[in-house]
Design an enzyme around this catalytic site. Structure first.
Site, PDB file in Angstrom:
ATOM      1  N   CYS A 181       1.473   5.600   8.965  1.00 30.29           N
ATOM      2  CA  CYS A 181       1.966   6.944   8.647  1.00 30.29           C
ATOM      3  C   CYS A 181       3.247   6.847   7.839  1.00 30.29           C
ATOM      4  O   CYS A 181       3.844   5.778   7.733  1.00 30.29           O
ATOM      5  CB  CYS A 181       2.237   7.724   9.919  1.00 30.29           C
ATOM      6  SG  CYS A 181       0.801   7.818  11.003  1.00 30.29           S
ATOM      7  N   GLY A 241      -0.688   7.496   4.550  1.00 26.81           N
ATOM      8  CA  GLY A 241      -1.512   8.362   5.385  1.00 26.81           C
ATOM      9  C   GLY A 241      -2.063   9.490   4.551  1.00 26.81           C
ATOM     10  O   GLY A 241      -1.302  10.213   3.916  1.00 26.81           O
ATOM     11  N   TYR A 259       0.401  -5.323   1.972  1.00 26.88           N
ATOM     12  CA  TYR A 259      -0.507  -4.232   1.640  1.00 26.88           C
ATOM     13  C   TYR A 259       0.075  -2.835   1.811  1.00 26.88           C
ATOM     14  O   TYR A 259      -0.101  -1.980   0.963  1.00 26.88           O
ATOM     15  CB  TYR A 259      -1.762  -4.325   2.519  1.00 26.88           C
ATOM     16  CG  TYR A 259      -2.687  -3.128   2.411  1.00 26.88           C
ATOM     17  CD1 TYR A 259      -3.626  -3.050   1.396  1.00 26.88           C
ATOM     18  CD2 TYR A 259      -2.610  -2.068   3.324  1.00 26.88           C
ATOM     19  CE1 TYR A 259      -4.474  -1.944   1.285  1.00 26.88           C
ATOM     20  CE2 TYR A 259      -3.454  -0.967   3.215  1.00 26.88           C
ATOM     21  CZ  TYR A 259      -4.390  -0.909   2.202  1.00 26.88           C
ATOM     22  OH  TYR A 259      -5.199   0.172   2.091  1.00 26.88           O
TER      23      TYR A 259
HETATM   24  P1  5GP Z   1     -12.596  -4.636   4.706  1.00 24.94           P
HETATM   25  O1  5GP Z   1     -13.453  -4.023   3.676  1.00 24.94           O
HETATM   26  O2  5GP Z   1     -12.634  -6.140   4.700  1.00 24.94           O
HETATM   27  O3  5GP Z   1     -12.845  -4.064   6.064  1.00 24.94           O
HETATM   28  O4  5GP Z   1     -11.090  -4.208   4.401  1.00 24.94           O
HETATM   29  C1  5GP Z   1     -10.373  -4.808   3.388  1.00 24.94           C
HETATM   30  C2  5GP Z   1      -9.899  -3.810   2.388  1.00 24.94           C
HETATM   31  O5  5GP Z   1      -9.236  -2.713   3.004  1.00 24.94           O
HETATM   32  C3  5GP Z   1      -8.899  -4.454   1.450  1.00 24.94           C
HETATM   33  O6  5GP Z   1      -9.321  -4.185   0.130  1.00 24.94           O
HETATM   34  C4  5GP Z   1      -7.571  -3.804   1.726  1.00 24.94           C
HETATM   35  O7  5GP Z   1      -6.960  -3.374   0.527  1.00 24.94           O
HETATM   36  C5  5GP Z   1      -7.862  -2.671   2.648  1.00 24.94           C
HETATM   37  N1  5GP Z   1      -7.112  -2.855   3.899  1.00 24.94           N
HETATM   38  C6  5GP Z   1      -6.976  -4.006   4.526  1.00 24.94           C
HETATM   39  N2  5GP Z   1      -6.305  -3.849   5.665  1.00 24.94           N
HETATM   40  C7  5GP Z   1      -6.016  -2.570   5.774  1.00 24.94           C
HETATM   41  C8  5GP Z   1      -5.338  -1.819   6.768  1.00 24.94           C
HETATM   42  O8  5GP Z   1      -4.901  -2.311   7.790  1.00 24.94           O
HETATM   43  N3  5GP Z   1      -5.181  -0.542   6.540  1.00 24.94           N
HETATM   44  C9  5GP Z   1      -5.671   0.014   5.449  1.00 24.94           C
HETATM   45  N4  5GP Z   1      -5.465   1.291   5.284  1.00 24.94           N
HETATM   46  N5  5GP Z   1      -6.331  -0.643   4.510  1.00 24.94           N
HETATM   47  C10 5GP Z   1      -6.527  -1.941   4.658  1.00 24.94           C
HETATM   48 MG    MG Z   2      -8.021  -3.004  -1.321  1.00 19.59          MG
END
Ligand code: 5GP
Ligand code: MG
Ligand code: SF4
Length: 466
Positions: A1, A27, A247
């Protein structure tokens, strides 16, 4: 958030709306603003969806007058069950004998279930399913005579991660948990002050970045007296979330005196050293892999190219709550630049592999487009543990890295190679030249190491195995 607050500026709610807009990446589900004006009192608005679609309408903003306002943008995390209701949207408000107070919370309180049970048993009437609401009820039960003291009492009982922005009729208050897991910064604009999750939101209102709120610090800010600082908790070594660098934060923010962009670029440099591979192109998975891909290209000398194009009208796919929508989301958001990719050996750089949904889809798309080889390079170590401090990760079983080795993941994704940055490499990129000190790690890295700096007591009670 994301949280943001302003004191000492006319039409404070408009500044808060701008700040929240710059924090929208933290968020996207919903947002809310509370303001206060003498003679009028507190007003609030909570809406689903983007800040720009709600808090730009004059008709709404006119209902939020005053020199003092706070706001929140929400995405629901591991603890929250199912879909967000409007009653879960912050800021939360409480009326006390000495006046009202509103709070906006970023993070996750790891003993919230236990607190909620205790508070309900003693007569509290909860309005939402949010862990953050505990803070208001704990404040209501405090016997202190002013609101900042009640907040101290309340937060001393909370475990886990909290960066809180709160307000009374006259005060803007900011607090970070003793470990400083989530960010919070102080800014100055003319005679006014701002508190924000990230510096990028100070930039948007033209405020000057003053300093970070320190881990375990509470600041109380008034129009006339400025900033007063307190340290209500036992001092502990800070454990900022390293995933904010990887990230979560925006690359144009400054955290711990470091440019987030530069940390991400350095992750790419480290990755190129740790996991080189012969190839024709380095392509980011946009946008989250972009700075690391730039660093990888700079260090390896392999040309950087935009092999995947992102539709700018889509949000962050991860934030989509259901599996089905997330699956669709990848294709709605990302498309391969076929003309560039055909016949090429491609290094794809992304920030993380969580469930593996994104990587699997992208591999399919890029092979469809005729790539000769696909090599994944990931800007974080394998995510093998859930976060309980405010970043939405699925249960442990759904994390690819929880059940598979790197080689197994590589085979499962069907790519030519898959390498993750090491924890030491990540620490070096994040400004710790000697790497991770296992005896006293500088950051929280629990989702990679399984070492939780605060025991996740609610989860342990539910049977979670460390
Ligand atoms: P996956 O598709 O492997 O489940 O998630 C990876 C993708 O989601 C990556 O491209 C990354 O940019 C995004 N991502 C990874 N970790 C997180 C997180 O904890 N929160 C959010 N909002 N996005 C994530
Ligand atoms: Mg991504
Ligand atoms: Fe950040 Fe990971 Fe720690 Fe959560 S577990 S606070 S995402 S480093």
């Amino acid at each position: 958030c994301g949280v943001f607050g302003v004191v000492g500026l006319p039409e404070a709610a408009n500044f808060v709306a701008l700040g929240l807009h710059a924090l929208q990446h933290r968020g996207q589900e919903a947002g809310g603003i509370v303001s206060h004006a003498p003679g009028i009192g507190f007003n609030s608005a909570r809406r689903f969806g983007y800040v720009r679609d709600n808090f730009t309408k004059a008709s709404l903003m006119e209902t939020l007058p005053g020199h003092l306002a706070i706001g929140h943008v929400r995405y629901s995390t591991a603890g929250s069950k199912g879909h967000t209701q409007i009653r879960d949207v912050q800021p939360f408000f409480g009326e006390f004998s000495m006046g009202g107070a509103a709070i906006a919370h970023n993070g996750n309180i790891t003993n919230a279930d236990a607190l909620r049970r205790e508070l309900i048993d003693r007569g509290s009437i909860f309005q939402s399913s949010s862990d953050s609401e505990c803070i208001i009820h704990l404040m209501a039960r405090s016997l202190q005579r002013n609101i900042p003291e009640r907040m101290k009492d309340a937060l001393r009982r909370c475990e886990g991660a909290f960066s809180v922005v709160a307000m009374t009729r006259t005060k803007l208050i900011g607090v970070r948990d003793p470990l400083g897991v989530r960010p919070l910064v102080l800014g100055k604009l003319g005679d006014g002050w701002a508190l924000s999750s990230e510096t990028c939101a100070l930039d948007i209102i033209g405020a000057e970045f003053v300093r970070e709120i320190e881990p375990g610090e509470m600041v109380v800010i008034t129009e006339n007296e400025g900033v007063q600082s307190y340290f209500p908790f036992e001092r502990r070594a800070s454990r900022f979330c390293i995933f904010e660098h990887v990230y979560f934060s925006r690359p144009d923010s400054i955290i711990g005196g470091r440019s987030v962009y530069d940390t991400r670029r350095m992750i790419g440099v480290e990755l190129a050293k740790e996991a080189p591979v012969d190839a024709d192109l380095v392509c980011p998975v946009p946008d989250s892999g972009t700075p690391a891909a730039i660093g990888y290209s700079q260090e390896s000398g392999i040309p950087y190219a935009m092999g995947i194009i992102r539709n700018q009208y889509m949000g962050r796919t991860f934030i989509e709550p259901t599996e089905q929508i997330r699956n669709m989301g990848v294709r709605l958001k990302l498309n391969v630049n076929r003309a560039l990719i055909k016949g090429k050996r491609v290094i794809l750089v992304d920030d993380s592999v969580v469930r593996g949904t994104t990587s699997r889809k992208i591999k399919e798309m890029i092979l469809d487009a005729g790539a000769a080889e696909v090599h994944f390079r990931i800007a974080s170590p394998p995510t093998s543990w859930p976060c309980f401090y405010g970043v939405d990760t699925p249960e442990r079983e759904k994390l690819l890295a929880a059940t598979m080795s790197e080689d197994e993941m590589c085979a499962h994704l069907g790519v030519n190679s898959l390498r993750f940055i090491t924890l030491d490499g990540l620490y070096r990129a994040a400004g710790v030249p000697e790497g991770r000190d296992p005896a006293a790690p500088r950051y929280c890295d629990a989702c990679f190491s399984g070492e939780y700096p605060v025991a996740p007591s609610d989860m342990l009670e539910k049977g979670f195995q460390l």
